[in-house]
Design an enzyme around this catalytic site. Structure first.
Site, PDB file in Angstrom:
ATOM      1  N   ASP A  17       0.276  42.012 -17.537  1.00  0.00           N
ATOM      2  CA  ASP A  17      -0.419  42.720 -18.609  1.00  0.00           C
ATOM      3  C   ASP A  17      -1.903  42.492 -18.393  1.00  0.00           C
ATOM      4  O   ASP A  17      -2.308  41.577 -17.664  1.00  0.00           O
ATOM      5  CB  ASP A  17       0.023  42.181 -19.973  1.00  0.00           C
ATOM      6  CG  ASP A  17      -0.700  42.899 -21.111  1.00  0.00           C
ATOM      7  OD1 ASP A  17      -0.920  44.121 -20.985  1.00  0.00           O
ATOM      8  OD2 ASP A  17      -1.065  42.250 -22.108  1.00  0.00           O
ATOM      9  N   SER A  18      -2.692  43.301 -19.052  1.00  0.00           N
ATOM     10  CA  SER A  18      -4.141  43.108 -18.984  1.00  0.00           C
ATOM     11  C   SER A  18      -4.540  41.763 -19.600  1.00  0.00           C
ATOM     12  O   SER A  18      -5.572  41.212 -19.255  1.00  0.00           O
ATOM     13  CB  SER A  18      -4.837  44.239 -19.728  1.00  0.00           C
ATOM     14  OG  SER A  18      -4.283  44.368 -21.023  1.00  0.00           O
ATOM     15  N   CYS A  80       1.998  46.325 -19.576  1.00  0.00           N
ATOM     16  CA  CYS A  80       0.827  46.974 -20.169  1.00  0.00           C
ATOM     17  C   CYS A  80       1.007  48.494 -20.170  1.00  0.00           C
ATOM     18  O   CYS A  80       1.233  49.098 -19.109  1.00  0.00           O
ATOM     19  CB  CYS A  80      -0.395  46.595 -19.334  1.00  0.00           C
ATOM     20  SG  CYS A  80      -1.918  47.349 -19.878  1.00  0.00           S
ATOM     21  N   GLU A 159      -5.624  40.044 -31.100  1.00  0.00           N
ATOM     22  CA  GLU A 159      -6.207  38.930 -30.327  1.00  0.00           C
ATOM     23  C   GLU A 159      -6.814  37.891 -31.273  1.00  0.00           C
ATOM     24  O   GLU A 159      -6.803  36.701 -31.010  1.00  0.00           O
ATOM     25  CB  GLU A 159      -7.311  39.443 -29.401  1.00  0.00           C
ATOM     26  CG  GLU A 159      -6.842  40.445 -28.357  1.00  0.00           C
ATOM     27  CD  GLU A 159      -6.252  39.791 -27.126  1.00  0.00           C
ATOM     28  OE1 GLU A 159      -6.688  38.684 -26.783  1.00  0.00           O
ATOM     29  OE2 GLU A 159      -5.345  40.394 -26.524  1.00  0.00           O
ATOM     30  N   CYS A 191       1.680  50.190 -27.004  1.00  0.00           N
ATOM     31  CA  CYS A 191       0.705  49.183 -26.580  1.00  0.00           C
ATOM     32  C   CYS A 191       1.354  47.804 -26.752  1.00  0.00           C
ATOM     33  O   CYS A 191       2.074  47.586 -27.728  1.00  0.00           O
ATOM     34  CB  CYS A 191      -0.553  49.294 -27.443  1.00  0.00           C
ATOM     35  SG  CYS A 191      -1.757  48.000 -27.121  1.00  0.00           S
ATOM     36  N   HIS A 193       0.293  45.103 -27.777  1.00  0.00           N
ATOM     37  CA  HIS A 193      -0.061  44.299 -28.952  1.00  0.00           C
ATOM     38  C   HIS A 193       0.627  44.762 -30.234  1.00  0.00           C
ATOM     39  O   HIS A 193       0.664  44.033 -31.214  1.00  0.00           O
ATOM     40  CB  HIS A 193      -1.576  44.336 -29.175  1.00  0.00           C
ATOM     41  CG  HIS A 193      -2.349  43.577 -28.147  1.00  0.00           C
ATOM     42  ND1 HIS A 193      -2.276  43.874 -26.806  1.00  0.00           N
ATOM     43  CD2 HIS A 193      -3.199  42.529 -28.252  1.00  0.00           C
ATOM     44  CE1 HIS A 193      -3.068  43.051 -26.135  1.00  0.00           C
ATOM     45  NE2 HIS A 193      -3.635  42.228 -26.994  1.00  0.00           N
TER      46      HIS A 193
HETATM   47  N1  DGL Z   1      -2.121  45.805 -22.680  1.00  0.00           N
HETATM   48  C1  DGL Z   1      -2.833  46.971 -23.152  1.00  0.00           C
HETATM   49  C2  DGL Z   1      -1.825  48.102 -23.386  1.00  0.00           C
HETATM   50  O1  DGL Z   1      -0.646  47.895 -23.579  1.00  0.00           O
HETATM   51  C3  DGL Z   1      -3.616  46.682 -24.410  1.00  0.00           C
HETATM   52  C4  DGL Z   1      -4.810  45.800 -24.177  1.00  0.00           C
HETATM   53  C5  DGL Z   1      -5.847  46.438 -23.273  1.00  0.00           C
HETATM   54  O2  DGL Z   1      -6.510  47.415 -23.666  1.00  0.00           O
HETATM   55  O3  DGL Z   1      -5.976  45.969 -22.148  1.00  0.00           O
HETATM   56  O4  DGL Z   1      -2.208  49.242 -23.368  1.00  0.00           O
END
Ligand code: DGL
Length: 287
Positions: A17-18, A80, A159, A191, A193
């Site tokens: 993930d990012s 992600c 976050e 997403c 999150h």
């Molecule tokens: N992990 C990203 C997503 O699922 C969200 C956080 C980011 O913007 O990097 O799109």
């Protein structure tokens, strides 16, 4: 469940993930497949992806996939959504391990859930602009109506640990209004999150709208592939979990425990990831 006669493969499954949001996906998938070992990679040095251009995100994604492959995983799950939305532009078929995105299983789960064929997608700007969910839904049902809404403020609120804060609830309410006006009956939480915000999102949209969590969907996709032996299950008695991040900060371990709902996690290990060149052979159209 492992069948004793089935071949097994105890290599870990890689996740990236990012940042740390993908831990919400890993948590659910680990519950569904408790015998598997996992390597999680959070690209925290380059977070967020959701505000970046498709070219940049696909180069980051390829670098992460190659890094996980070099760590000896048997499959890579791109947790992600923003990264998953760029995978069509990579030659993934040339890799030695299967790569899973969260968009296809999420789209499939939404089509199972929806009765009216009016489906909403909440995601980062990158995911919404890519139209990856729209394409994935239309490939399966050209008649489905898809309404997208970018919700860029939600990632930083999670976050910050503000999942239950009234401010967050107000912002969720504001983002879902256009989707409610479009009379959707199903909402994809597109997403990493957003599963952490599921109670607030469900309150805002009401109980008649079904929420689709891609974590659940990717867990079922892995199960299907275990059954068809595209992937082989692990037979380890004590499965391992390793957490890597490209930038470690002091509160990261506490955030991971909160998102995974597990107080016994290993600490994050630092890892370096080199950016792949813009002409990398696995990037489509790079030559
Ligand atoms: N992990 C990203 C997503 O699922 C969200 C956080 C980011 O913007 O990097 O799109």
């Amino acid at each position: 469940m492992t069948q004793s006669s089935a071949p097994n493969d105890s290599r870990p499954i890689g996740f990236f993930d990012s940042g740390l949001g993908g831990l919400t996906v890993l948590r659910r998938v680990r519950e569904l497949h408790p015998a598997e070992s996992w390597i999680y990679l959070g690209d925290t040095a380059r977070l967020p992806y959701g505000t970046k251009s498709p070219d940049t995100i696909r180069r980051y994604s390829l670098a992460n996939i190659l890094k996980l492959q070099s760590l000896g995983v048997k499959a890579v799950v791109v947790a992600c959504n923003s990264a998953s939305s760029t995978l069509d532009s990579l030659h993934l078929e040339q890799l030695s391990v299967p790569v899973y995105n969260v968009i296809d299983p999420g789209a499939e789960a939404a089509l199972v859930a929806s009765e009216t064929r009016r489906i909403g997608v909440l995601g980062t700007r990158a995911t919404v602009q890519s139209k990856a969910y729209v394409r994935a839904l239309h490939r399966r049902d050209p008649n489905v109506l898809v309404y997208q809404q970018a919700a860029p403020l939600l990632v930083p609120l999670v976050e910050e640990g503000w999942e239950e804060d009234p401010v967050t609830n107000l912002i969720i309410y504001r983002y879902v209004q256009p989707l409610l006006a479009a009379q959707i009956d199903t909402l994809i939480m597109g997403c990493t999150h957003y599963p952490a915000l599921a109670p607030g999102i469900q309150r805002a949209v009401g109980l008649d709208i079904r929420l689709v969590d891609s974590a659940e969907a990717i867990g079922h996709q892995l199960e299907k592939d275990f059954q068809t032996l595209r992937l082989q299950r692990s037979a380890l008695q004590s499965p391992q979990l390793r957490l890597f991040a490209t930038d470690a900060s002091p509160q990261m371990d506490a955030t991971a425990q909160r998102l995974m709902k597990d107080a016994n996690l290993p600490s994050f290990e630092g890892i370096d990831i080199e950016l792949v060149p813009a002409q990398h052979e696995l990037l489509k159209g790079s030559k």
